[in-house]
Design a protein around this motif. Structure first.
Motif, short mmCIF file in Angstrom:
data_model
loop_
_atom_site.label_atom_id
_atom_site.label_comp_id
_atom_site.label_asym_id
_atom_site.label_seq_id
_atom_site.Cartn_x
_atom_site.Cartn_y
_atom_site.Cartn_z
N HIS A 1 -35.20 -97.25 65.86
CA HIS A 1 -35.31 -95.42 65.19
C HIS A 1 -34.30 -96.12 63.96
N GLU A 2 -33.88 -95.21 62.98
CA GLU A 2 -33.19 -95.22 61.68
C GLU A 2 -32.07 -95.07 61.93
N ILE A 3 -30.87 -95.81 61.47
CA ILE A 3 -29.67 -94.85 62.42
C ILE A 3 -28.92 -95.51 60.26
N LYS A 4 -27.51 -94.39 60.66
CA LYS A 4 -27.07 -94.32 59.19
C LYS A 4 -25.87 -94.81 59.22
N LEU A 5 -25.81 -95.95 58.66
CA LEU A 5 -24.23 -97.56 58.35
C LEU A 5 -23.15 -96.49 57.57
N ALA A 6 -22.29 -97.15 57.45
CA ALA A 6 -21.52 -96.76 56.06
C ALA A 6 -22.86 -97.44 54.97
N SER A 7 -23.78 -98.13 54.46
CA SER A 7 -23.80 -98.48 53.28
C SER A 7 -25.17 -98.10 53.37
N ILE B 1 -29.27 -96.75 55.51
CA ILE B 1 -29.94 -95.73 56.44
C ILE B 1 -30.79 -97.03 56.56
N ALA B 2 -30.32 -97.86 57.77
CA ALA B 2 -31.03 -98.97 58.42
C ALA B 2 -32.11 -98.71 60.01
N ALA B 3 -33.21 -99.69 59.62
CA ALA B 3 -34.10 -99.37 60.70
C ALA B 3 -33.71 -100.48 61.98
N LEU B 4 -33.34 -100.33 63.02
CA LEU B 4 -32.90 -101.54 64.51
C LEU B 4 -34.29 -101.10 65.29
N ALA B 5 -33.71 -102.65 65.13
CA ALA B 5 -35.24 -103.08 65.61
C ALA B 5 -34.70 -104.72 66.71
N PHE B 6 -35.28 -104.25 67.93
CA PHE B 6 -34.94 -105.93 68.66
C PHE B 6 -36.21 -106.48 68.50
N CYS B 7 -36.08 -108.34 68.80
CA CYS B 7 -36.84 -109.04 69.38
C CYS B 7 -36.55 -109.64 71.05
N ILE C 1 -22.86 -101.86 64.67
CA ILE C 1 -23.79 -101.33 65.32
C ILE C 1 -23.96 -101.36 66.96
N GLY C 2 -23.04 -101.88 67.62
CA GLY C 2 -22.95 -100.70 68.99
C GLY C 2 -22.36 -99.45 69.19
N LYS C 3 -21.80 -99.26 67.88
CA LYS C 3 -22.07 -98.04 68.56
C LYS C 3 -23.28 -97.17 67.99
N HIS C 4 -23.75 -97.51 67.83
CA HIS C 4 -25.18 -96.38 67.61
C HIS C 4 -26.46 -97.03 68.33
N TYR C 5 -26.59 -97.30 69.56
CA TYR C 5 -27.01 -97.55 70.45
C TYR C 5 -26.73 -98.64 71.88
N HIS C 6 -27.16 -98.32 72.62
CA HIS C 6 -26.78 -98.47 74.22
C HIS C 6 -26.48 -100.48 74.26
N ALA C 7 -25.33 -101.01 73.73
CA ALA C 7 -25.75 -102.54 72.98
C ALA C 7 -25.73 -103.27 73.99
N HIS C 8 -26.60 -104.21 74.92
CA HIS C 8 -26.45 -104.96 76.01
C HIS C 8 -25.42 -106.31 75.56
N VAL D 1 -28.04 -115.48 74.76
CA VAL D 1 -28.64 -114.70 74.09
C VAL D 1 -30.11 -114.52 74.56
N GLU D 2 -30.03 -112.65 74.70
CA GLU D 2 -31.37 -112.49 75.25
C GLU D 2 -32.16 -110.98 74.34
N ARG D 3 -31.42 -110.55 73.95
CA ARG D 3 -32.21 -109.78 72.53
C ARG D 3 -31.71 -110.64 71.04
N VAL D 4 -32.25 -110.34 69.41
CA VAL D 4 -32.00 -110.10 68.94
C VAL D 4 -32.01 -108.65 68.40
N VAL D 5 -30.81 -108.82 67.81
CA VAL D 5 -30.86 -106.80 66.76
C VAL D 5 -30.94 -107.31 65.07
N VAL D 6 -32.20 -106.65 64.94
CA VAL D 6 -31.25 -106.70 63.44
C VAL D 6 -31.09 -104.89 62.93
N GLU D 7 -30.76 -104.70 61.97
CA GLU D 7 -30.34 -103.11 60.83
C GLU D 7 -30.99 -103.75 59.37
#
Length: 195
Positions: free
Chosen positions: A166-172, A174-180, A94-101, A139-145
């Motif tokens: 936004h949406e990202i394409k993973l191997a298995s 199309i995921a929705a990237l979200a943070f909390c 997942i860290g390759k699909h956004y700027h992971a902190h 833990v500063e942010r929780v990431v879901v996909e």
């Protein structure tokens, strides 16, 4: 010998429901339960419906060998009720699909099929997991996909204050990237108490 209580990582006592707790997976003892959950039709978004028990075991064996990815069993009193994975986002695909902190941590959740309906049960499980994540000082942010078609989890995510990006394409999927963050979660809980 370690007792169940000593193994608990986090627990929460919910009035009229019971104690929801998290413990590390014990793969040899938990494999039958995990296999039954993962291959149940309700777990279609887990992507392992046709897996053999050996394949499920191997998948979780590999996860547990990874120092940045761990699996937990959620309990209601003494009954296993959900599976949860926690992973360090910067060390995951997942860290390759956004700027992971550095302090972003992701999660996957699978709640077992319900034996007896308990009002708001899935929310109690979900919010207990978020409480656990934010009890960890690093833990500063929780990431879901989640899969974009998994409407039930999107409802829970938004209820807990996840902000969709936004949406990202993973191997298995199309995921929705979200943070909390702690702040968005806190605001979401305040909003719920105002209803």
């Amino acid at each position: 010998m370690t007792t169940h209580i000593e193994q608990q990582l986090y627990s929460r006592d919910i009035l009229d429901v019971g104690v929801i707790s998290l413990r590390p997976i014990h793969l040899d003892k938990d494999i039958d339960t995990i296999y039954k959950w993962i291959t149940n039709p309700h777990a279609k978004y887990w992507g392992m419906l046709t897996s053999t028990k050996e394949e499920v075991y191997e998948a979780y064996y590999e996860i547990e060998k990874n120092p940045h990815h761990h699996t937990y069993i959620g309990m209601l009193d003494n009954e296993p009720i959900f599976l949860m994975e926690r992973y360090k986002a910067s060390e995951d695909i997942i860290g390759k699909h956004y700027h992971a902190h550095l302090n972003d941590y992701g999660m996957h959740i699978l709640v077992a099929p319900v034996k007896q309906r308990i009002p708001k049960f899935t929310w109690y499980v979900f919010s207990t997991i978020i409480n656990y994540f934010f009890s960890l000082p690093y833990v500063e942010r929780v990431v879901v996909e989640p899969d974009v078609h998994n409407t039930k989890i999107h409802i829970l995510n938004k209820k807990a204050g996840f902000v969709y990006q936004h949406e990202i394409k993973l191997a298995s999927k199309i995921a929705a990237l979200a943070f909390c963050t702690r702040e968005t979660y806190k605001k979401a809980l305040i909003k719920l108490t105002e209803k």
